[in-house]
Design an enzyme around this catalytic site. Structure first.
Site, mmCIF file in Angstrom:
data_model
loop_
_atom_site.group_PDB
_atom_site.id
_atom_site.type_symbol
_atom_site.label_atom_id
_atom_site.label_comp_id
_atom_site.label_asym_id
_atom_site.label_seq_id
_atom_site.Cartn_x
_atom_site.Cartn_y
_atom_site.Cartn_z
ATOM 1 N N ARG A 176 -10.236 5.914 4.946
ATOM 2 C CA ARG A 176 -9.710 4.675 4.348
ATOM 3 C C ARG A 176 -9.591 5.054 2.626
ATOM 4 O O ARG A 176 -8.691 4.844 2.082
ATOM 5 C CB ARG A 176 -10.229 3.417 4.643
ATOM 6 N N ARG A 183 -22.352 -3.635 2.125
ATOM 7 C CA ARG A 183 -21.684 -4.430 3.061
ATOM 8 C C ARG A 183 -21.904 -4.595 4.361
ATOM 9 O O ARG A 183 -22.026 -5.334 5.189
ATOM 10 C CB ARG A 183 -20.096 -4.712 2.613
ATOM 11 N N ARG A 202 0.914 -1.427 0.070
ATOM 12 C CA ARG A 202 -0.041 -0.012 -0.181
ATOM 13 C C ARG A 202 0.832 1.386 0.113
ATOM 14 O O ARG A 202 0.431 2.379 0.028
ATOM 15 C CB ARG A 202 -0.774 -0.113 1.180
ATOM 16 N N ARG A 257 -18.074 -4.452 10.068
ATOM 17 C CA ARG A 257 -16.829 -3.990 10.176
ATOM 18 C C ARG A 257 -16.724 -2.742 10.952
ATOM 19 O O ARG A 257 -17.217 -1.716 10.413
ATOM 20 C CB ARG A 257 -16.223 -4.154 9.010
#
Ligand code: ADP
Length: 187
Positions: A145, A128, A89, A134
């Site tokens: 993010r 999701r 990343r 999450r």
């Protein structure tokens, strides 16, 4: 032996495509997100160090991430091929990965970038959230993010592009169509 990096923003479909690629090619799957989640869930020393960082949506420092990755590589000396998901990343992570591969007389052969717009990513993660709770999918953390991806992670793409290892795949469409495009790249 083929080693592959699957690249893309949160919600790009890396997990879904990884499952299909593992079933077809027998890759050893290394997902740094899954590994960090395992550590936090099991409350290991590493888990304790990264929990807050992960929950905020920020990237875990390279030093920690790279050490964890190396450990995972060393656990799988017999791997037919690795599928890296969520790693690298940062450019420092990409350089470290190349170094580790070279040390084993191997290399990263393909980097597949799943291209998905920010609007699509947000819509998918909203969906999701309804089934998978999450902590880092909450609005402010998700924003973090996504911004970490577009501010830091995106710079990994030119690193691989310059070396001719990057292939872009349209990540919007049927799961199977996307999968076929990736298989073509692997050859
Ligand atoms: P996403 O759905 O955002 O792609 P992942 O499941 O891959 O998320 O990762 C979850 C979190 O774990 C990240 O937000 C980050 O805090 C941490 N993480 C995972 N992989 C890395 C990495 N290669 N470098 C730094 N942090 C990472």
């Amino acid at each position: 032996m083929v080693n592959l990096v699957l690249f893309g923003p949160p919600g790009a479909g890396k997990g879904t495509q990884s499952e299909k690629l593992i079933a077809k090619y027998g890759f050893v799957h290394i997902s740094t997100g899954d590994l960090f989640r395992w550590h936090t869930k099991n409350d290991t020393a590493l888990g304790k160090r990264v929990k807050e960082i992960m929950n905020s949506g920020e990237l875990v420092p390279d030093e920690i991430t790279i050490a964890m990755l190396k450990e995972e590589l060393d656990k799988n000396p017999q791997a037919k091929g690795f599928l890296f998901d969520g790693f690298p990343r940062t450019v420092a992570q990409a350089e470290a990965l190349d170094r580790f591969m070279q040390e084993n007389n191997s290399a990263i052969h393909h980097v597949v970038a799943l291209e998905v717009t920010e609007a699509e990513v947000r819509a998918r993660i909203a969906k999701r959230k309804l089934i998978d709770n999450r902590a880092d999918d909450e609005e402010d953390k998700l924003n973090k993010r996504i911004s970490e991806y577009f501010n830091k992670t995106i710079h990994v793409l030119p690193y691989y592009k310059q070396q001719g290892r990057l292939s872009a795949v349209n990540g919007i469409g049927e799961i199977d169509t996307i999968f076929q495009s990736i298989c073509k790249i692997i050859g």
